[in-house]
Design a protein around this motif. Structure first.
Motif, mmCIF file in Angstrom:
data_model
loop_
_atom_site.group_PDB
_atom_site.id
_atom_site.type_symbol
_atom_site.label_atom_id
_atom_site.label_comp_id
_atom_site.label_asym_id
_atom_site.label_seq_id
_atom_site.Cartn_x
_atom_site.Cartn_y
_atom_site.Cartn_z
ATOM 1 N N ASP A 41 16.277 27.742 58.994
ATOM 2 C CA ASP A 41 14.857 27.509 58.766
ATOM 3 C C ASP A 41 14.455 28.188 57.463
ATOM 4 O O ASP A 41 15.318 28.613 56.673
ATOM 5 N N GLY A 42 13.155 28.308 57.222
ATOM 6 C CA GLY A 42 12.697 28.879 55.965
ATOM 7 C C GLY A 42 12.995 30.345 55.800
ATOM 8 O O GLY A 42 12.908 30.876 54.677
ATOM 9 N N VAL A 43 13.339 31.050 56.873
ATOM 10 C CA VAL A 43 13.720 32.454 56.778
ATOM 11 C C VAL A 43 15.179 32.594 56.359
ATOM 12 O O VAL A 43 15.525 33.410 55.490
ATOM 13 N N SER A 44 16.060 31.815 56.944
ATOM 14 C CA SER A 44 17.494 31.978 56.709
ATOM 15 C C SER A 44 18.013 31.187 55.506
ATOM 16 O O SER A 44 19.025 31.586 54.907
ATOM 17 N N LEU A 45 17.354 30.103 55.130
ATOM 18 C CA LEU A 45 17.871 29.265 54.033
ATOM 19 C C LEU A 45 18.028 30.040 52.727
ATOM 20 O O LEU A 45 19.096 29.966 52.095
ATOM 21 N N PRO A 46 17.008 30.785 52.250
ATOM 22 C CA PRO A 46 17.214 31.522 50.991
ATOM 23 C C PRO A 46 18.345 32.532 51.067
ATOM 24 O O PRO A 46 19.064 32.748 50.082
ATOM 25 N N LEU A 47 18.540 33.148 52.226
ATOM 26 C CA LEU A 47 19.608 34.129 52.368
ATOM 27 C C LEU A 47 20.986 33.475 52.361
ATOM 28 O O LEU A 47 21.951 34.042 51.837
ATOM 29 N N LEU A 48 21.089 32.286 52.929
ATOM 30 C CA LEU A 48 22.353 31.550 52.870
ATOM 31 C C LEU A 48 22.717 31.196 51.431
ATOM 32 O O LEU A 48 23.866 31.362 51.001
ATOM 33 N N VAL A 49 21.735 30.715 50.681
ATOM 34 C CA VAL A 49 21.989 30.344 49.281
ATOM 35 C C VAL A 49 22.330 31.583 48.461
ATOM 36 O O VAL A 49 23.247 31.562 47.628
ATOM 37 N N LEU A 50 21.596 32.684 48.676
ATOM 38 C CA LEU A 50 21.879 33.926 47.952
ATOM 39 C C LEU A 50 23.293 34.415 48.246
ATOM 40 O O LEU A 50 24.018 34.838 47.328
ATOM 41 N N GLY A 110 18.695 19.031 51.092
ATOM 42 C CA GLY A 110 18.416 18.172 52.232
ATOM 43 C C GLY A 110 17.469 18.771 53.244
ATOM 44 O O GLY A 110 17.091 18.108 54.213
ATOM 45 N N PHE A 111 17.079 20.011 53.030
ATOM 46 C CA PHE A 111 16.163 20.697 53.943
ATOM 47 C C PHE A 111 14.777 20.059 53.870
ATOM 48 O O PHE A 111 14.285 19.711 52.789
ATOM 49 N N ASP A 112 14.145 19.903 55.023
ATOM 50 C CA ASP A 112 12.791 19.336 55.068
ATOM 51 C C ASP A 112 11.791 20.422 54.669
ATOM 52 O O ASP A 112 11.360 21.223 55.505
ATOM 53 N N HIS A 113 11.423 20.443 53.392
ATOM 54 C CA HIS A 113 10.530 21.487 52.895
ATOM 55 C C HIS A 113 9.102 21.298 53.390
ATOM 56 O O HIS A 113 8.283 22.210 53.245
ATOM 57 N N GLY A 114 8.812 20.170 53.974
ATOM 58 C CA GLY A 114 7.490 19.960 54.545
ATOM 59 C C GLY A 114 7.308 20.627 55.893
ATOM 60 O O GLY A 114 6.173 20.782 56.363
ATOM 61 N N VAL A 169 8.103 29.283 45.542
ATOM 62 C CA VAL A 169 9.382 28.678 45.938
ATOM 63 C C VAL A 169 9.903 29.341 47.211
ATOM 64 O O VAL A 169 10.366 28.660 48.136
ATOM 65 N N LEU A 170 9.829 30.669 47.272
ATOM 66 C CA LEU A 170 10.305 31.393 48.446
ATOM 67 C C LEU A 170 9.224 31.548 49.505
ATOM 68 O O LEU A 170 9.484 31.376 50.698
ATOM 69 N N LEU A 171 8.003 31.880 49.082
ATOM 70 C CA LEU A 171 6.945 32.108 50.054
ATOM 71 C C LEU A 171 6.569 30.832 50.796
ATOM 72 O O LEU A 171 6.210 30.873 51.971
ATOM 73 N N GLY A 172 6.675 29.690 50.124
ATOM 74 C CA GLY A 172 6.389 28.422 50.789
ATOM 75 C C GLY A 172 7.385 28.101 51.881
ATOM 76 O O GLY A 172 7.061 27.418 52.861
ATOM 77 N N LEU A 173 8.622 28.608 51.726
ATOM 78 C CA LEU A 173 9.631 28.412 52.769
ATOM 79 C C LEU A 173 9.431 29.367 53.941
ATOM 80 O O LEU A 173 9.513 28.970 55.106
ATOM 81 N N SER A 174 9.162 30.629 53.632
ATOM 82 C CA SER A 174 9.151 31.640 54.691
ATOM 83 C C SER A 174 7.850 31.680 55.484
ATOM 84 O O SER A 174 7.873 32.004 56.681
ATOM 85 N N ALA A 175 6.705 31.356 54.856
ATOM 86 C CA ALA A 175 5.412 31.561 55.521
ATOM 87 C C ALA A 175 5.289 30.819 56.857
ATOM 88 O O ALA A 175 4.922 31.424 57.871
ATOM 89 N N PRO A 176 5.573 29.499 56.927
ATOM 90 C CA PRO A 176 5.451 28.824 58.235
ATOM 91 C C PRO A 176 6.431 29.364 59.272
ATOM 92 O O PRO A 176 6.084 29.484 60.456
#
Length: 528
Positions: free
Chosen positions: A87-96, A57-61, A512-519
């Protein structure tokens, strides 16, 4: 989605509370233990589903925007707010975090760690769920005092997991773990209080938006130093790392997986979330020292591992993987120290890659120790290939997975360990304005040397454990070649396969990860 994020934190908290009423799991201790372990797996499985739903449900845009936000008053007298977001920094860490905790719970249903006396599955489940609350909370909260609270919640359950279910030397290892991290946290709390009181707010998003406005340089440097010291202990940064090898060596398999896969990331996450955006002048002043210590840590960790891996050293395989984390987390700290979007994105990618790969390595090392009864490298390799005692000959799937995890850890292109280290060195090649480029070129060269040393010790481990030491005289204490040895079991495959698959996916599809964290990183760095 804010309801999903709240449920993500409440569910394991309620699950941990439920374990305080043991009679609800049955009167018979054996039945109660089995039900408690299944209950832990069910709760962590639901948490993982919620994390996946949050990611879907995260807005990847617009990953730079804080989403799923909850912001309500909690303690008005202290201006503490129950402020959550992702945000794009914390989302991957939550899933991990959700994934690794579920896999540990699943694995423990069939392989509960041993301990003195009669192991208590109910207590183990409660501690695991409480640990998950603290880990998830660290990556989800947006208030400095809540961040500190979540940061500290993890210490008690991890202490008891090591002290109660750990191996040889668990008592001193657990004591060293709690003392080091508590002392670091005490210093960090002073820095957080200084930052919040001088800025007039403990809101992390407001502090990031101001980007140091209204704070003097002295305040920023002092706050960054105090907060950074506490985070560096958890990271762990050389020379504040000495608690880590003992803790990893003594911890049960599930404890080692979560310690390496998540707890170390809490320190580096704090640098990106708090220090860089809220105290930019302080971060710039301390960055060269952080980069230097990171580079030394990369080489130091690799040299220690190389010494442990050589024949006759009596090196412990779990201890070797623990020291490898000092080197790998050095790349994360080096990327952060560049203060560039490239370096910080590399650091965040390396966080996830290290969590996947080292989590898998500790699972595998735990399985090897269970089968052989030892993690001593000389004993594992002492009988040579001719007798068939080597892992490839006796458990080929287990040996193949160990070799796969080792080459992923050394940074083989196409696997998750490659991109983070590469981007951290790229960031060091062109550090942020105001930083000494010659110094960072030296750091980059040391990091490059570290990659060579990492390949050397990991390939040595694969050769010795998986192939044996044919040139070495047979040891009298070596593992007998005739002892039965099971290959990968079903529950092990279920726990390990997601980590192996994600290691390949992250390596082949880094966007997949860099697109989330870069912005999000550009926003935290003040526009990049």
């Amino acid at each position: 989605m804010n309801a999903v994020l709240i449920a993500l934190l409440l569910l394991p908290l309620l699950g941990a509370a439920a374990t305080l009423a043991p009679r609800t799991f049955g009167a018979d201790p054996e039945v109660r233990g089995r039900r408690a372990l299944r209950f832990g797996t069910a709760v962590t499985g639901l948490v993982l589903l919620l994390a996946v739903a949050l990611a879907a449900g995260f807005d990847h845009g617009d990953p730079g925007r804080m989403q799923a936000v909850t912001d309500v008053r909690w303690i008005p007298a202290l201006d503490v707010r129950l402020h959550l977001g992702v945000d794009g920094v914390s989302l991957p860490l939550l899933v991990l975090t959700a994934l690794l905790t579920f896999l540990c719970a699943l694995y423990s249903t069939r392989r509960l760690p041993d301990g003195p006396g009669t192991p208590s599955p109910l207590a183990f489940t409660g501690l695991l769920l409480l640990l998950e609350v603290g880990m998830l909370g660290t990556f989800a909260v947006l208030d400095l005092l809540l961040f500190f609270l979540a940061f500290e919640v993890v210490l008690i359950p991890m202490y008891f997991l090591i002290a109660r279910w750990g191996g040889e030397g668990r008592g001193p290892a657990a004591n060293r773990f709690i003392l080091y991290t508590l002392l670091g946290s005490a210093v960090m709390l002073l820095g957080l209080l200084l930052l919040g009181s001088e800025a007039g707010t403990f809101d992390m998003t407001a502090l990031a938006a101001r980007h140091g406005d209204g704070l003097s340089r002295t305040t920023q440097v002092t706050a960054a130093l105090a907060i950074g010291l506490g985070l560096a202990v958890k990271a762990p940064m050389w020379p504040l790392h000495s608690w880590l090898p003992d803790a990893h060596t003594a911890a049960p398999t599930a404890g080692s997986v979560l310690l390496a896969g998540v707890l170390l990331k809490m320190g580096t996450y704090g640098f990106v979330r708090v220090v860089l955006p809220a105290t930019p002048d302080g971060a710039a002043a301390l960055a060269p020292y952080l980069g230097a210590l990171a580079a030394v840590g990369i080489v130091y960790g690799s040299l220690v591992c190389l010494a442990l891996a050589r024949p006759g050293a009596g090196g412990d395989l779990k201890r070797l993987i623990a020291y490898s984390s000092v080197g790998h987390m050095g790349f994360v700290l080096l990327g952060i120290a560049t203060l560039t979007p490239t370096g910080v994105n590399g650091a965040l990618f390396a966080n996830i890659g290290h969590g996947l790969i080292t989590g898998l390595l500790f699972f595998l090392v735990g399985a090897v120790k269970d089968r052989y009864g030892t993690a001593d490298l000389d004993r594992l390799a002492g009988t040579g290939t001719a007798t068939g005692a080597a892992l490839y000959g006796r458990a080929p799937r287990l040996g193949g997975l160990l070799a796969f995890a080792a080459v992923a850890s050394l940074g083989l292109p196409g696997l998750a360990g490659f991109w983070g280290e590469l981007l951290a060195m790229f960031g060091s090649f062109h550090p942020a304005a105001g930083l000494s480029r010659p110094a960072y070129l030296v750091f980059m060269a040391l990091a490059g040397l570290g990659t060579l040393l990492t390949a050397a010790y990991l390939l040595t481990v694969v050769r010795r454990v998986c192939m044996g030491d044919p040139a070495q005289a047979p040891r009298t204490d070596a593992v007998p070649a005739t002892a039965p040895l099971a290959d990968v079991r079903g529950y092990e495959a279920a726990a390990w396969s997601p980590l192996a698959a994600l290691t390949v996916v992250a390596g082949l599809w880094p966007a997949v990860l860099l697109g989330l964290s870069a912005p999000a990183v550009k926003s935290l760095l003040g526009g990049g």
